[in-house]
Design a protein around this motif. Structure first.
Motif, short mmCIF file in Angstrom:
data_model
loop_
_atom_site.label_atom_id
_atom_site.label_comp_id
_atom_site.label_asym_id
_atom_site.label_seq_id
_atom_site.Cartn_x
_atom_site.Cartn_y
_atom_site.Cartn_z
N PRO A 1 0.83 -1.21 0.00
CA PRO A 1 0.00 0.00 0.00
C PRO A 1 0.86 1.26 0.00
CG PRO A 1 -0.77 -1.59 1.64
CD PRO A 1 0.55 -2.10 1.14
N ASN A 2 0.38 2.28 -0.66
CA ASN A 2 1.17 3.51 -0.75
C ASN A 2 1.53 4.07 0.63
OD1 ASN A 2 1.15 3.41 -3.51
ND2 ASN A 2 -0.43 4.94 -3.78
N ALA A 3 0.60 3.96 1.56
CA ALA A 3 0.87 4.51 2.90
C ALA A 3 2.02 3.77 3.58
CB ALA A 3 -0.40 4.41 3.76
N GLU A 4 2.07 2.45 3.41
CA GLU A 4 3.16 1.67 4.01
C GLU A 4 4.48 1.96 3.31
OE1 GLU A 4 5.32 -1.10 6.29
OE2 GLU A 4 3.52 0.09 6.62
N PHE B 1 5.25 4.74 1.85
CA PHE B 1 5.63 6.09 2.31
C PHE B 1 6.30 6.01 3.67
CE2 PHE B 1 4.77 9.98 4.63
CZ PHE B 1 5.18 10.97 3.73
N ARG B 2 5.71 5.21 4.58
CA ARG B 2 6.27 5.10 5.93
C ARG B 2 7.69 4.52 5.90
NH1 ARG B 2 7.86 1.80 9.27
NH2 ARG B 2 7.33 0.02 7.93
N LYS C 1 9.96 7.27 4.57
CA LYS C 1 10.02 8.43 5.47
C LYS C 1 10.80 8.11 6.74
CE LYS C 1 8.82 12.74 6.17
NZ LYS C 1 9.32 13.81 5.29
N SER D 1 4.79 4.65 -8.97
CA SER D 1 5.01 4.80 -7.53
C SER D 1 6.07 5.85 -7.21
CB SER D 1 5.42 3.44 -6.93
OG SER D 1 6.45 2.85 -7.67
N VAL E 1 5.24 8.52 -4.42
CA VAL E 1 5.33 8.11 -3.03
C VAL E 1 6.71 8.44 -2.49
CG1 VAL E 1 5.18 6.17 -1.43
CG2 VAL E 1 3.64 6.28 -3.40
N ASN F 1 7.22 12.31 -2.42
CA ASN F 1 6.50 12.92 -1.30
C ASN F 1 7.20 12.65 0.03
OD1 ASN F 1 4.46 14.15 -2.75
ND2 ASN F 1 3.11 12.36 -2.69
N ALA F 2 7.88 11.49 0.11
CA ALA F 2 8.64 11.19 1.31
C ALA F 2 10.01 11.88 1.31
CB ALA F 2 8.83 9.68 1.44
#
Length: 464
Positions: free
Chosen positions: A383-386, A388-389, A392, A405, A408, A411-412
């Protein structure tokens, strides 16, 4: 009928996924249970067929359908040509609402005639799309009549988008080659070291990176399928002595059926990285000797490998310190899921994980072995959120992936490099290894990362 041609592709015995299934699962096939919104976001079957056959550079490629089918698909793979640019012409019948009502067969007939009169290609590929498939246009009959009328192959590619995924379209394109093209022409000359490269599409010139190495070893690429190929080269592929499937997800059926019909041994390999390239050369030389080539081919190949690897080590030295120990998140697909891992490890980098969502079982096993059996480093779709995490939080210093992707990573505020089909640099073979090392080093050392991750000028007290 289309359904009759789909069944064997779903039950492909050369596919590692199918070999692991029970009889009941094989009978059910690989086809999705039903259409779902957004299911074609990664490419429909028509898209997969078009990108597999379009690199045949001297053929005319006519898309029979509304103009958006060709508009959305045209030239999206960066497959390069050393000669004709006919394959880059966006030829389409541009079906309208009136054609849907009255039928588009006459329009297709005229389009084929116009393409032949204007470009004089050795062959014409006609791609079926969803709309004429639903309205009942018989492109097979039109192509047969056009073949007789114009005295050259006019080949129906009956792969409308709604039948399945892009990968299914790749394999159906292979079935089209097996049915209409391969074996229809004899080469002017043959040698004991003739080879075929299957599912190598010469993305931004990848094929050109490895051709000189084959020549040094004394092997002749008789048939590239289909990168930078001329129609006659594909048609004479049945006279190769050995073949390699570069992307088994795409065309393993072609390798298997060429072995069944003409006794051509094949293997799954890659040109991503030093180890994979050397392994491919060794396997080719061994198979060719088994097929009757002179035994000294193995020694000549080993000499070429030794010289090329030594040159790579020498030229890689400026990048060694920059790349050593850097952590990489690899989010790609196909054979790159494992081959790129060995490439990055050869550069001294640490792969924290690789996506195997588009890899065969064979590819997953190779990736697992390269990562010391760590299953937790083999990802499906992240998932994009994972994603990103992970970036980041600094779990990876750089991400290598396709263009979808990239945002992602950006943005990070972490470095990102394109390793997919939209890229602008060739990464295949020994030369490609050095190009990739240079691109990663330039990306990691770009001054923008210190700027975007540091304090803003107005927060640092630099403004008046």
């Amino acid at each position: 009928m289309l359904s009759d041609r789909l069944a064997p592709v779903f039950d492909e015995p050369g596919c590692a996924t199918n070999r692991a299934k029970t009889d009941a699962q094989k009978k059910a096939g690989c086809k999705p249970k039903g259409p779902a919104p957004g299911a074609a976001a990664g490419g429909c079957a028509f898209d997969g067929a078009k990108i597999s056959l379009q690199p045949i550079v001297d053929a005319a490629h006519i898309v029979h359908g509304p103009i958006a089918c060709e508009g959305n698909n045209w030239d999206n793979r960066h497959s390069a040509s050393s000669g004709s640019d006919l394959y880059r012409r966006g030829l389409t019948t541009d079906l309208t609402e009136l054609d849907v009502i009255q039928g588009g067969e006459k329009k297709l007939w005229k389009a084929i005639r116009q393409a032949i009169e204007k470009f004089d290609p050795p062959a014409v590929f006609v791609y079926q799309t969803c709309v004429p498939a639903l309205t009942g246009d018989d492109i097979r009959a039109v192509c047969a009549a056009a073949t007789e009328r114009h005295g050259r192959p006019v080949i129906p590619v009956e792969v409308p988008g709604f039948v399945g995924s892009k990968n299914l379209g790749n394999r159906l394109a292979g079935e089209t080659l097996l049915e209409h093209v391969i074996g229809t022409r004899e080469p002017e000359t043959t040698t004991p070291t003739d080879i075929a490269l299957i599912a190598e599409f010469n993305i931004v010139g990848d094929l050109w990176q490895v051709m000189p190495v084959f020549e040094k070893a004394g092997m002749r690429v008789l048939s590239p399928i289909t990168g930078d190929a001329r129609y006659h080269q594909v048609a004479q592929a049945h006279r190769a002595r050995a073949s390699m499937v570069v992307c088994s997800q795409a065309m393993v059926n072609v390798g298997r059926k060429m072995q069944e019909r003409w006794g051509i041994p094949y293997f799954e390999g890659s040109f991503n990285g030093v180890r994979a390239t050397s392994e491919a050369l060794r396997t080719f030389s061994r198979l060719l000797v088994e097929q009757g080539a002179a035994p000294d081919l193995i020694d000549r190949t080993e000499a070429v490998i030794a010289a090329e690897e030594a040159e790579v080590r020498r030229r890689f030295e400026p990048y060694r310190e920059i790349l050593a120990g850097k952590r990489v998140l690899l989010y790609t697909g196909g054979n790159k899921s494992w081959a790129m891992v060995s490439t990055l490890q050869d550069m001294g980098m640490e792969v924290i994980g690789t996506s195997v969502r588009k890899a065969t079982d064979h590819g997953k096993d190779r990736a697992r072995d390269l990562l010391d059996g760590a299953d937790q480093k083999l990802f499906g779709a992240i998932p994009n959120a994972e994603m990103f995490r992970m970036l980041k939080d600094g779990e990876a210093d750089i991400m290598l992936s396709g263009g979808r992707s990239q945002f992602v990573a950006l943005n990070a505020r972490r470095p990102w490099l394109d390793t997919n089909q939209e890229r602008h640099h060739a990464y295949a073979g020994y030369a490609g290894f050095l190009v990739l090392a240079e691109r990663i080093a330039l990306t990691l050392t770009a001054p923008i990362w210190d700027q975007v991750n540091g304090p803003a000028p107005w927060d640092a007290g630099d403004t008046p």
